[in-house]
Write an enzyme that holds these catalytic residues in place. Sequence first.
Site, mmCIF file in Angstrom:
data_model
loop_
_atom_site.group_PDB
_atom_site.id
_atom_site.type_symbol
_atom_site.label_atom_id
_atom_site.label_comp_id
_atom_site.label_asym_id
_atom_site.label_seq_id
_atom_site.Cartn_x
_atom_site.Cartn_y
_atom_site.Cartn_z
ATOM 1 N N ASP A 1 0.869 -1.184 0.000
ATOM 2 C CA ASP A 1 0.000 0.000 0.000
ATOM 3 C C ASP A 1 0.899 1.225 0.000
ATOM 4 O OD1 ASP A 1 -2.043 1.780 0.117
ATOM 5 O OD2 ASP A 1 -2.936 1.003 1.953
ATOM 6 N N VAL A 2 1.307 1.619 -1.207
ATOM 7 C CA VAL A 2 2.295 2.683 -1.356
ATOM 8 C C VAL A 2 1.734 3.921 -2.057
ATOM 9 C CG1 VAL A 2 4.212 1.054 -1.312
ATOM 10 C CG2 VAL A 2 3.187 1.667 -3.503
ATOM 11 N N LYS A 3 0.584 3.764 -2.713
ATOM 12 C CA LYS A 3 -0.141 4.873 -3.361
ATOM 13 C C LYS A 3 0.792 5.759 -4.189
ATOM 14 C CE LYS A 3 -3.959 5.010 -0.070
ATOM 15 N NZ LYS A 3 -3.513 3.981 0.890
ATOM 16 N N ARG A 4 1.555 5.143 -5.059
ATOM 17 C CA ARG A 4 2.473 5.881 -5.906
ATOM 18 C C ARG A 4 1.777 6.349 -7.182
ATOM 19 N NH1 ARG A 4 4.996 5.836 -1.478
ATOM 20 N NH2 ARG A 4 7.152 5.140 -1.355
ATOM 21 N N THR B 1 -0.492 -0.312 -4.696
ATOM 22 C CA THR B 1 -1.595 0.623 -4.916
ATOM 23 C C THR B 1 -1.050 1.848 -5.638
ATOM 24 O OG1 THR B 1 -1.265 1.599 -2.712
ATOM 25 C CG2 THR B 1 -2.913 -0.156 -2.916
#
Length: 310
Positions: A104-107, A141
Amino acid sequence: MVSTLVEKIKKTNAPICVGLDPMLDYIPKQLIDDAIKEVGEFSLKAAAEAVLKYNMALIDATYDLIPSVKPQIAMYEQFGLPGVKAFKKTVKYAKKKGLVVIGDVKRGDIGSTSKAYATGHLGKVMLGDKAFAGFDEDFATVNPYLGTDGIKPFIEACNEFNKGIFILVKTSNPSSGEFQDRILQDTGKPLYEEVGAKVAAWASESMDGDYSNVGAVVGATYPEMGKVLRDIMPKSYILVPGYGAQGGKGSDLKPFFNADGLGAVVNSSRGIIAAYKQEKYAKYGEANFADAARAAVIDMREDIKAGVGL
């Protein structure tokens, strides 16, 4: 990669993702004391060591019940370099136990930066004549705000390295509607539907069996929107946050799934990893936090079965 996730969901009959989002006040005092003793002081390194031992115990207690885990990188980055190392070690340990790991890194950024993010989390970097994996999650993510420029490098990594992504479409947080629910003048549709349509188009570029490696994030707190998006994105697996502590219940989840009981994986974080703090699981006590987490996973599995009709 999504075919592997589907296979593990079928095997466990539990479309569950455990969010490994550790905060220090979740971690039993004994683990923190042991880390301080090992390191010699209460420092970033000691905090990260306590986080890692906490995660390992949670994984040991639940890996046979679940298909996947989702470490949220911010919870590790707050402890600086030792925390980032704990993130990497957590990913490696979970994969060793046979779990699918969703970073869950939302890059998501401009093309060249997105390519570097995709390489670091899903791909490999060439150093001389050798290739090295960075964090090596199975999924990441991704934020689609920069459009195709930001997404394309991740799809390329999915195709080259058999990985997957979950693109933010309708998130579970209360203020998500400030942007995501805005009605577009040219189509008369909310922005999240337009993003969902783009996800469906991107999904066709990375199919893996019946589903695509390009999935979507849609919060359990918005089941009616989930129903619409399920139809818009028929080939995308949906990662569903917002279950448990954020208010989502098993009875809210049916719209996210297909008729065959597939198509979604539901995340719960502190509702599982800090279950021992809840009255329902207080009997386990702090020392048996991992057993409480296991019990919470079993209860979540049964709640989803009842709500979705699995």
